[in-house]
Design an enzyme around this catalytic site. Structure first.
Site, mmCIF file in Angstrom:
data_model
loop_
_atom_site.group_PDB
_atom_site.id
_atom_site.type_symbol
_atom_site.label_atom_id
_atom_site.label_comp_id
_atom_site.label_asym_id
_atom_site.label_seq_id
_atom_site.Cartn_x
_atom_site.Cartn_y
_atom_site.Cartn_z
ATOM 1 N N GLU A 102 0.823 -1.211 0.000
ATOM 2 C CA GLU A 102 0.000 0.000 0.000
ATOM 3 C C GLU A 102 0.862 1.268 0.000
ATOM 4 O O GLU A 102 1.960 1.281 0.552
ATOM 5 C CB GLU A 102 -0.915 0.014 1.233
ATOM 6 N N CYS A 122 6.960 -6.895 7.027
ATOM 7 C CA CYS A 122 8.116 -6.377 7.767
ATOM 8 C C CYS A 122 8.592 -7.446 8.733
ATOM 9 O O CYS A 122 7.785 -8.160 9.336
ATOM 10 C CB CYS A 122 7.755 -5.103 8.531
ATOM 11 N N CYS A 126 7.034 -5.154 15.307
ATOM 12 C CA CYS A 126 6.552 -4.221 16.342
ATOM 13 C C CYS A 126 5.083 -4.548 16.610
ATOM 14 O O CYS A 126 4.287 -4.686 15.679
ATOM 15 C CB CYS A 126 6.721 -2.780 15.876
ATOM 16 N N CYS A 129 1.944 -2.443 15.197
ATOM 17 C CA CYS A 129 1.972 -2.073 13.782
ATOM 18 C C CYS A 129 1.337 -3.172 12.922
ATOM 19 O O CYS A 129 1.713 -4.345 13.019
ATOM 20 C CB CYS A 129 3.419 -1.839 13.367
ATOM 21 N N GLY A 172 7.117 -1.826 5.896
ATOM 22 C CA GLY A 172 8.497 -2.284 5.863
ATOM 23 C C GLY A 172 9.484 -1.387 6.566
ATOM 24 O O GLY A 172 9.193 -0.240 6.904
ATOM 25 N N GLU A 173 10.672 -1.948 6.789
ATOM 26 C CA GLU A 173 11.766 -1.217 7.416
ATOM 27 C C GLU A 173 12.745 -0.824 6.299
ATOM 28 O O GLU A 173 13.460 -1.678 5.768
ATOM 29 C CB GLU A 173 12.434 -2.124 8.476
ATOM 30 N N SER A 204 12.236 6.653 7.679
ATOM 31 C CA SER A 204 11.955 6.291 9.067
ATOM 32 C C SER A 204 12.511 4.903 9.343
ATOM 33 O O SER A 204 12.288 3.974 8.574
ATOM 34 C CB SER A 204 10.438 6.315 9.280
ATOM 35 N N SER A 227 12.300 5.523 15.177
ATOM 36 C CA SER A 227 11.119 5.130 15.957
ATOM 37 C C SER A 227 11.568 4.680 17.332
ATOM 38 O O SER A 227 12.133 3.601 17.487
ATOM 39 C CB SER A 227 10.395 3.991 15.245
ATOM 40 N N LEU A 228 11.322 5.508 18.325
ATOM 41 C CA LEU A 228 11.820 5.201 19.669
ATOM 42 C C LEU A 228 10.712 4.567 20.529
ATOM 43 O O LEU A 228 10.851 3.447 20.999
ATOM 44 C CB LEU A 228 12.365 6.491 20.303
ATOM 45 N N HIS A 229 9.655 5.287 20.756
ATOM 46 C CA HIS A 229 8.434 4.775 21.410
ATOM 47 C C HIS A 229 8.528 4.388 22.884
ATOM 48 O O HIS A 229 7.503 4.185 23.539
ATOM 49 C CB HIS A 229 7.821 3.599 20.652
ATOM 50 N N ASN A 303 -2.545 4.726 16.399
ATOM 51 C CA ASN A 303 -3.624 4.390 15.470
ATOM 52 C C ASN A 303 -4.064 2.958 15.737
ATOM 53 O O ASN A 303 -3.219 2.103 16.003
ATOM 54 C CB ASN A 303 -3.142 4.537 14.023
ATOM 55 N N CYS A 346 -0.296 6.008 10.207
ATOM 56 C CA CYS A 346 0.967 5.355 10.547
ATOM 57 C C CYS A 346 0.697 3.976 11.131
ATOM 58 O O CYS A 346 -0.118 3.836 12.039
ATOM 59 C CB CYS A 346 1.712 6.149 11.614
HETATM 60 N N1 SAH Z 1 9.663 0.682 9.652
HETATM 61 C C1 SAH Z 1 9.834 2.056 9.829
HETATM 62 C C2 SAH Z 1 8.908 2.903 9.013
HETATM 63 C C3 SAH Z 1 7.462 2.508 8.892
HETATM 64 S S1 SAH Z 1 6.381 2.805 10.215
HETATM 65 C C4 SAH Z 1 9.747 2.425 11.290
HETATM 66 O O1 SAH Z 1 9.304 1.624 12.064
HETATM 67 O O2 SAH Z 1 10.190 3.520 11.632
HETATM 68 C C5 SAH Z 1 6.245 4.579 10.361
HETATM 69 C C6 SAH Z 1 6.001 5.025 11.801
HETATM 70 O O3 SAH Z 1 4.706 4.632 12.263
HETATM 71 C C7 SAH Z 1 6.994 4.442 12.786
HETATM 72 O O4 SAH Z 1 7.440 5.422 13.670
HETATM 73 C C8 SAH Z 1 6.165 3.422 13.501
HETATM 74 O O5 SAH Z 1 6.685 3.090 14.752
HETATM 75 C C9 SAH Z 1 4.833 4.127 13.575
HETATM 76 N N2 SAH Z 1 3.706 3.240 13.885
HETATM 77 C C10 SAH Z 1 3.592 1.918 13.653
HETATM 78 N N3 SAH Z 1 2.391 1.471 14.097
HETATM 79 C C11 SAH Z 1 1.726 2.544 14.578
HETATM 80 C C12 SAH Z 1 0.431 2.737 15.142
HETATM 81 N N4 SAH Z 1 -0.433 1.728 15.258
HETATM 82 N N5 SAH Z 1 0.081 3.977 15.528
HETATM 83 C C13 SAH Z 1 0.935 5.013 15.391
HETATM 84 N N6 SAH Z 1 2.161 4.909 14.851
HETATM 85 C C14 SAH Z 1 2.560 3.682 14.449
HETATM 86 FE FE1 SF4 Z 2 8.225 -2.746 10.663
HETATM 87 FE FE2 SF4 Z 2 8.195 -0.142 11.221
HETATM 88 FE FE3 SF4 Z 2 5.986 -1.632 11.545
HETATM 89 FE FE4 SF4 Z 2 8.061 -1.950 13.197
HETATM 90 S S1 SF4 Z 2 6.774 -0.101 12.973
HETATM 91 S S2 SF4 Z 2 6.897 -3.588 12.234
HETATM 92 S S3 SF4 Z 2 9.769 -1.635 11.810
HETATM 93 S S4 SF4 Z 2 6.998 -1.196 9.629
#
Ligand code: SAH
Ligand code: SF4
Length: 356
Positions: A102, A122, A126, A129, A172-173, A204, A227-229, A303, A346
């Site tokens: 997508e 991916c 995470c 995600c 994806g990463e 990212s 992406s720290l979180h 989200n 996201c």
């Molecule tokens: N793989 C990369 C880029 C894709 S995700 C990464 O992880 O950085 C883009 C961003 O969306 C990342 O910061 C990810 O942590 C965040 N993300 C993933 N799932 C999410 C969710 N359910 N709600 C908000 N942000 C989310």
């Molecule tokens: Fe992959 Fe980024 Fe989603 Fe983590 S947040 S699973 S690295 S796409």
């Protein structure tokens, strides 16, 4: 099993996969002079041509030969969804092998941003995600990434508009698919082609330390978002399994190294999950980690995804979090949520139309 006829199944060459030098080689093999490669390049990257017949300055026989062997991109749009406010559009594409990816177009008043995928699925897993919840299928090719760009570039061109920004924040990463991602970035920023500014693209990453070091050593100018979180290893590992391999202290060293080598500000992404990582205690720890660093924090209220039952933080908690960070001199803003009604936000992208 039935034998497949190799001629019938032979795939055409995706022109978006080829560099200018490779286009030259292809033309040479077709017995053509070098300037034909330049013409073809211009049709691809200046005019966003979709059909071989459009290339009227190429001899008909050459156009036919190219049509037999090549194609402009290898993605088939299958479903298009438009958010209720009509600002966000999500397209599900089918790849030649049936994989689904997508891409999202976000229209703002003064810019058009696309959110691009770098992999089908991916491998990072995470927990919050939707892409991570699917698992890993494969890396995307350079052509499949450039193809996402050109699909929307064509669409906007018809409206006399253009893509102004790209965020590699789809499925994806991107740094796990380092070579193809950076080749796609190089293609999009090529001054002789699309000529998008390096600063208009954001990559990212989940924080793949070795890839970040390579990125820094190559002194890449495209901004990175990390992406720290979570600010402690136990909490981060529970959300982002790769943290076990690349823990926070080492990640912070890699971030400082990247800032030093590239001279660029880093962005940290933080999905705010109600009652989990939105506490004052986490904000304190994050402030202490980032104090004095050339960086900015991008907060994303979580989200919804099917495989994770967390909820987004409420506005008061978000505000308290931001205030606490400012005590440490760390700037933070909340990312505008877009296209949530079509699951284009996201972390919501995956390989089917509805999260189900
Ligand atoms: N793989 C990369 C880029 C894709 S995700 C990464 O992880 O950085 C883009 C961003 O969306 C990342 O910061 C990810 O942590 C965040 N993300 C993933 N799932 C999410 C969710 N359910 N709600 C908000 N942000 C989310
Ligand atoms: Fe992959 Fe980024 Fe989603 Fe983590 S947040 S699973 S690295 S796409």
């Amino acid at each position: 099993m039935e034998e497949l006829d190799p001629l019938e199944t032979a795939q055409k060459i995706d022109l978006f996969n080829l560099s200018q030098a490779e286009l030259e080689t292809m033309m040479k093999e077709l017995g053509q002079p070098k300037f034909r490669a330049k013409q073809l390049w211009e049709w691809i990257y200046h005019h966003f041509a979709a059909e071989h017949e459009e290339m009227t300055n190429l001899p008909k026989a050459l156009r036919e030969a190219l049509a037999e062997q090549t194609q402009f991109g290898d993605l088939t749009p299958v479903v298009t969804e438009l958010s209720s406010d009509e600002h966000t559009e999500k397209v599900l594409f089918e790849c030649h092998d049936g994989r689904l990816i997508e891409t999202v177009l976000m229209r703002y008043e003064k810019r058009n941003t696309i959110c691009m995928s770098s992999q089908a699925g991916c491998a990072m897993g995470c927990v919050f995600c939707a892409t991570g919840q699917m698992g890993f299928m494969r890396h995307l090719t350079v052509g499949e990434m450039v193809g996402q760009f050109i699909y929307f570039a064509r669409k906007l061109k018809a409206e006399d508009a253009r893509i102004s920004n790209v965020v590699m924040m789809g499925m994806g990463e991107p740094l796990h698919n380092y070579d193809n991602t950076l080749a796609a970035v190089d293609r999009m920023t090529d001054p002789k082609g699309i000529d998008l500014g390096n600063r208009k693209i954001t990559i990212s990453t989940v924080g793949m330390i070795p890839a970040m070091k390579r990125y820094a050593d190559e002194q890449r100018q495209t901004p990175l978002a990390v992406s720290l979180h979570a600010a402690t290893d136990a909490e981060r590992t529970a959300l982002i399994p790769p943290n076990k391999r690349w823990p926070i202290a080492e990640l912070m060293d890699a971030c400082r190294y990247t800032i030093e080598k590239t001279g660029r500000r880093l962005t940290f992404e933080w999905a705010l999950i109600n009652g989990k990582n939105d506490t004052i205690e986490q904000a304190d720890k994050l402030g202490a980690l980032l104090q004095g660093m050339l960086c900015h924090v991008n907060l994303i209220p979580l989200n919804p995804t099917k495989g994770f039952d967390g909820r987004p933080s409420n506005p008061e908690r978000v505000e308290a979090f931001i205030n606490k960070l400012s005590d440490y001199g760390v700037s933070a803003t909340v990312r505008v949520r877009r296209g949530i009604d079509i699951q284009a936000g996201c972390g919501q992208l995956r390989d089917r139309v509805v999260n189900g």
